[in-house]
Scaffold this motif. Structure first.
Motif, mmCIF file in Angstrom:
data_model
loop_
_atom_site.group_PDB
_atom_site.id
_atom_site.type_symbol
_atom_site.label_atom_id
_atom_site.label_comp_id
_atom_site.label_asym_id
_atom_site.label_seq_id
_atom_site.Cartn_x
_atom_site.Cartn_y
_atom_site.Cartn_z
ATOM 1 N N ALA A 44 5.229 -4.760 -3.656
ATOM 2 C CA ALA A 44 5.808 -5.021 -2.461
ATOM 3 C C ALA A 44 7.546 -5.324 -2.533
ATOM 4 O O ALA A 44 8.260 -5.109 -3.689
ATOM 5 C CB ALA A 44 5.058 -6.101 -1.848
ATOM 6 N N HIS A 88 2.881 3.237 7.579
ATOM 7 C CA HIS A 88 2.404 3.456 6.238
ATOM 8 C C HIS A 88 0.815 3.153 6.129
ATOM 9 O O HIS A 88 0.137 4.095 5.361
ATOM 10 C CB HIS A 88 3.112 2.418 5.362
ATOM 11 N N ALA A 89 0.285 2.275 6.786
ATOM 12 C CA ALA A 89 -1.086 2.132 6.565
ATOM 13 C C ALA A 89 -1.846 3.148 7.212
ATOM 14 O O ALA A 89 -2.953 3.602 6.745
ATOM 15 C CB ALA A 89 -1.536 0.610 7.490
ATOM 16 N N GLU A 106 -0.664 -3.945 3.865
ATOM 17 C CA GLU A 106 0.680 -3.289 3.918
ATOM 18 C C GLU A 106 1.036 -3.919 5.184
ATOM 19 O O GLU A 106 0.565 -4.027 6.268
ATOM 20 C CB GLU A 106 0.412 -1.829 4.254
ATOM 21 N N THR A 121 0.842 -1.286 0.052
ATOM 22 C CA THR A 121 0.033 -0.077 0.035
ATOM 23 C C THR A 121 0.873 1.120 0.016
ATOM 24 O O THR A 121 0.653 2.254 -0.677
ATOM 25 C CB THR A 121 -0.904 0.120 1.208
#
Length: 218
Positions: free
Chosen positions: A135, A93-94, A88, A65
Protein backbone atom coordinates in the motif's frame (compact mmCIF):
# COMPACT_ATOMS: atom_id res chain seq x y z
CA UNK A 1 18.69 -3.62 -19.18
CA UNK A 2 14.94 -3.16 -18.83
CA UNK A 3 14.39 -4.96 -22.15
CA UNK A 4 16.31 -7.95 -20.79
CA UNK A 5 14.31 -7.88 -17.55
CA UNK A 6 11.07 -7.84 -19.55
CA UNK A 7 12.17 -10.77 -21.72
CA UNK A 8 13.19 -12.85 -18.71
CA UNK A 9 9.88 -12.13 -16.97
CA UNK A 10 8.08 -13.23 -20.13
CA UNK A 11 10.22 -16.37 -20.32
CA UNK A 12 9.58 -17.29 -16.68
CA UNK A 13 5.85 -16.64 -17.08
CA UNK A 14 5.65 -18.77 -20.22
CA UNK A 15 7.71 -21.66 -18.85
CA UNK A 16 6.50 -21.86 -15.24
CA UNK A 17 3.11 -20.17 -15.10
CA UNK A 18 1.41 -20.23 -18.48
CA UNK A 19 -1.80 -18.63 -19.62
CA UNK A 20 -4.39 -17.89 -16.96
CA UNK A 21 -7.72 -16.44 -18.14
CA UNK A 22 -8.83 -15.21 -14.71
CA UNK A 23 -5.61 -13.33 -14.06
CA UNK A 24 -5.44 -11.95 -17.57
CA UNK A 25 -9.03 -10.72 -17.29
CA UNK A 26 -8.22 -9.12 -13.94
CA UNK A 27 -5.41 -7.14 -15.54
CA UNK A 28 -7.61 -6.17 -18.50
CA UNK A 29 -10.49 -5.01 -16.31
CA UNK A 30 -8.14 -3.07 -14.03
CA UNK A 31 -6.63 -1.29 -17.03
CA UNK A 32 -10.07 -0.58 -18.51
CA UNK A 33 -11.13 0.99 -15.21
CA UNK A 34 -8.10 3.26 -15.24
CA UNK A 35 -6.35 1.67 -12.28
CA UNK A 36 -2.58 2.25 -12.15
CA UNK A 37 -0.51 -0.67 -13.47
CA UNK A 38 1.39 -1.12 -10.21
CA UNK A 39 0.31 -4.66 -9.35
CA UNK A 40 2.87 -7.41 -8.86
CA UNK A 41 4.22 -9.26 -11.89
CA UNK A 42 3.10 -12.80 -12.67
CA UNK A 43 6.32 -14.39 -11.28
CA UNK A 44 5.97 -12.29 -8.13
CA UNK A 45 2.33 -13.29 -7.83
CA UNK A 46 3.25 -16.97 -8.12
CA UNK A 47 5.76 -16.42 -5.32
CA UNK A 48 2.89 -15.19 -3.12
CA UNK A 49 0.92 -18.35 -3.88
CA UNK A 50 3.90 -20.52 -3.01
CA UNK A 51 4.61 -18.63 0.21
CA UNK A 52 1.01 -19.14 1.29
CA UNK A 53 1.33 -22.86 0.59
CA UNK A 54 4.67 -23.08 2.37
CA UNK A 55 3.23 -21.70 5.60
CA UNK A 56 -0.01 -23.68 5.21
CA UNK A 57 -1.95 -20.42 5.38
CA UNK A 58 -5.52 -20.70 6.54
CA UNK A 59 -5.82 -16.96 7.06
CA UNK A 60 -4.13 -14.27 4.97
CA UNK A 61 -4.16 -10.50 5.36
CA UNK A 62 -3.43 -8.18 2.45
CA UNK A 63 -2.94 -4.43 2.87
CA UNK A 64 -3.58 -2.80 -0.52
CA UNK A 65 -5.99 -4.58 -2.87
CA UNK A 66 -5.87 -2.45 -6.03
CA UNK A 67 -7.72 -4.52 -8.67
CA UNK A 68 -7.38 -7.82 -6.87
CA UNK A 69 -4.60 -9.29 -9.01
CA UNK A 70 -2.28 -10.09 -6.11
CA UNK A 71 -5.33 -11.04 -4.07
CA UNK A 72 -6.12 -13.82 -6.52
CA UNK A 73 -2.57 -15.12 -6.35
CA UNK A 74 -2.64 -15.09 -2.53
CA UNK A 75 -6.08 -16.69 -2.25
CA UNK A 76 -5.02 -19.52 -4.53
CA UNK A 77 -2.46 -20.48 -1.90
CA UNK A 78 -4.97 -20.74 0.94
CA UNK A 79 -5.44 -24.08 2.66
CA UNK A 80 -8.88 -25.65 2.09
CA UNK A 81 -11.50 -23.64 3.94
CA UNK A 82 -9.12 -20.72 4.41
CA UNK A 83 -10.00 -17.04 4.16
CA UNK A 84 -8.29 -13.83 3.05
CA UNK A 85 -9.00 -10.29 4.25
CA UNK A 86 -7.83 -7.54 1.91
CA UNK A 87 -7.88 -3.81 2.69
CA UNK A 88 -8.50 -1.10 0.08
CA UNK A 89 -9.04 2.63 0.53
CA UNK A 90 -10.38 3.47 -2.93
CA UNK A 91 -14.04 2.54 -3.65
CA UNK A 92 -13.42 2.16 -7.38
CA UNK A 93 -10.49 -0.16 -6.82
CA UNK A 94 -12.53 -2.25 -4.39
CA UNK A 95 -15.37 -2.53 -6.91
CA UNK A 96 -13.04 -3.74 -9.65
CA UNK A 97 -11.36 -6.18 -7.24
CA UNK A 98 -14.67 -7.70 -6.17
CA UNK A 99 -15.60 -8.30 -9.80
CA UNK A 100 -12.26 -9.89 -10.54
CA UNK A 101 -12.52 -12.14 -7.49
CA UNK A 102 -16.02 -13.27 -8.46
CA UNK A 103 -14.87 -14.21 -11.94
CA UNK A 104 -11.90 -16.12 -10.45
CA UNK A 105 -14.30 -18.11 -8.25
CA UNK A 106 -12.86 -16.66 -5.05
CA UNK A 107 -15.61 -14.34 -3.81
CA UNK A 108 -16.47 -16.62 -0.88
CA UNK A 109 -12.84 -16.97 0.16
CA UNK A 110 -12.04 -13.25 0.22
CA UNK A 111 -13.47 -10.24 2.07
CA UNK A 112 -12.64 -6.83 0.60
CA UNK A 113 -12.67 -4.22 3.38
CA UNK A 114 -13.20 -0.65 2.17
CA UNK A 115 -11.55 2.20 4.06
CA UNK A 116 -8.14 3.41 5.24
CA UNK A 117 -6.08 0.43 6.34
CA UNK A 118 -4.96 2.18 9.50
CA UNK A 119 -8.63 2.36 10.55
CA UNK A 120 -9.58 -1.15 9.43
CA UNK A 121 -6.64 -3.01 10.95
CA UNK A 122 -7.75 -2.48 14.60
CA UNK A 123 -11.13 -4.04 13.76
CA UNK A 124 -9.61 -7.34 12.60
CA UNK A 125 -8.96 -10.39 14.72
CA UNK A 126 -5.92 -12.59 14.21
CA UNK A 127 -3.96 -14.59 13.98
CA UNK A 128 -3.02 -14.42 10.30
CA UNK A 129 -0.53 -16.88 8.91
CA UNK A 130 0.65 -14.62 6.08
CA UNK A 131 0.49 -10.85 5.66
CA UNK A 132 1.25 -9.07 2.38
CA UNK A 133 1.71 -5.29 2.58
CA UNK A 134 1.58 -3.38 -0.69
CA UNK A 135 0.00 0.00 0.00
CA UNK A 136 1.24 3.57 0.61
CA UNK A 137 4.89 3.29 1.55
CA UNK A 138 4.90 6.01 4.17
CA UNK A 139 2.33 3.97 6.10
CA UNK A 140 4.33 0.73 6.01
CA UNK A 141 5.81 1.00 9.53
CA UNK A 142 2.31 1.33 10.99
CA UNK A 143 1.07 -1.56 8.85
CA UNK A 144 3.92 -3.81 9.96
CA UNK A 145 3.25 -2.99 13.62
CA UNK A 146 -0.44 -3.75 13.18
CA UNK A 147 0.37 -6.97 11.28
CA UNK A 148 2.63 -8.07 14.11
CA UNK A 149 -0.23 -7.64 16.53
CA UNK A 150 -2.40 -9.84 14.32
CA UNK A 151 0.23 -12.54 13.79
CA UNK A 152 1.42 -15.63 15.63
CA UNK A 153 4.84 -17.22 16.04
CA UNK A 154 5.74 -18.57 12.61
CA UNK A 155 3.61 -16.09 10.67
CA UNK A 156 5.26 -14.47 7.64
CA UNK A 157 5.05 -10.76 6.82
CA UNK A 158 5.97 -9.63 3.29
CA UNK A 159 6.43 -5.95 2.44
CA UNK A 160 6.62 -5.00 -1.24
CA UNK A 161 8.55 -2.15 -2.91
CA UNK A 162 11.32 -1.76 -0.33
CA UNK A 163 14.15 -0.86 -2.73
CA UNK A 164 12.50 1.97 -4.67
CA UNK A 165 14.82 1.73 -7.65
CA UNK A 166 17.83 1.86 -5.34
CA UNK A 167 16.78 5.16 -3.79
CA UNK A 168 16.44 3.58 -0.33
CA UNK A 169 20.27 3.57 -0.13
CA UNK A 170 20.60 7.18 -1.31
CA UNK A 171 21.00 9.30 1.82
CA UNK A 172 20.15 12.40 -0.20
CA UNK A 173 16.69 11.12 -1.10
CA UNK A 174 14.20 12.42 1.45
CA UNK A 175 10.98 11.74 -0.46
CA UNK A 176 8.09 10.50 1.69
CA UNK A 177 8.02 7.01 0.17
CA UNK A 178 11.75 6.49 0.70
CA UNK A 179 11.66 7.87 4.24
CA UNK A 180 8.75 5.54 5.01
CA UNK A 181 10.65 2.62 3.53
CA UNK A 182 13.74 3.36 5.63
CA UNK A 183 11.54 3.54 8.73
CA UNK A 184 10.22 0.11 7.80
CA UNK A 185 13.77 -1.25 7.68
CA UNK A 186 14.47 0.33 11.07
CA UNK A 187 11.42 -1.39 12.52
CA UNK A 188 12.29 -4.77 10.99
CA UNK A 189 15.82 -4.48 12.37
CA UNK A 190 14.88 -3.38 15.87
CA UNK A 191 11.75 -5.45 16.57
CA UNK A 192 12.91 -8.53 18.54
CA UNK A 193 9.90 -10.57 17.39
CA UNK A 194 10.85 -10.26 13.73
CA UNK A 195 13.63 -11.98 11.80
CA UNK A 196 13.85 -10.34 8.39
CA UNK A 197 15.74 -9.94 5.16
CA UNK A 198 15.15 -8.07 1.90
CA UNK A 199 15.70 -9.09 -1.71
CA UNK A 200 16.27 -6.88 -4.72
CA UNK A 201 14.08 -7.70 -7.72
CA UNK A 202 14.19 -6.76 -11.39
CA UNK A 203 11.67 -7.51 -14.12
CA UNK A 204 8.75 -6.10 -16.00
CA UNK A 205 7.94 -3.92 -12.99
CA UNK A 206 11.42 -2.38 -12.99
CA UNK A 207 13.97 -2.39 -10.17
CA UNK A 208 12.62 -2.80 -6.66
CA UNK A 209 12.50 -5.45 -3.95
CA UNK A 210 10.62 -7.03 -1.10
CA UNK A 211 11.20 -7.70 2.57
CA UNK A 212 10.27 -10.99 4.22
CA UNK A 213 10.00 -11.36 7.98
CA UNK A 214 9.14 -14.34 10.18
CA UNK A 215 7.46 -13.72 13.54
CA UNK A 216 9.18 -15.37 16.49
CA UNK A 217 7.82 -16.15 19.91
CA UNK A 218 10.05 -13.61 21.65
Amino acid sequence: MTDVWDRVDEYVTERLIGADPALEAALADSAAAGLPAIQVSAPQGKLLTLLARLVGARRILEVGTLGGYSTIWLARGLAPGGHLDTLEIDPRHAEVARGNLRRAGLADAVTVHLGPAIDTLPTLTGPYDLVFIDADKRGNPDYVRAALGLARPGSVIVVDNVVRGGRVADAGDTSADVVGTRATYDLLASEPRLDATALQTVGGKGYDGLAIAVVSGA
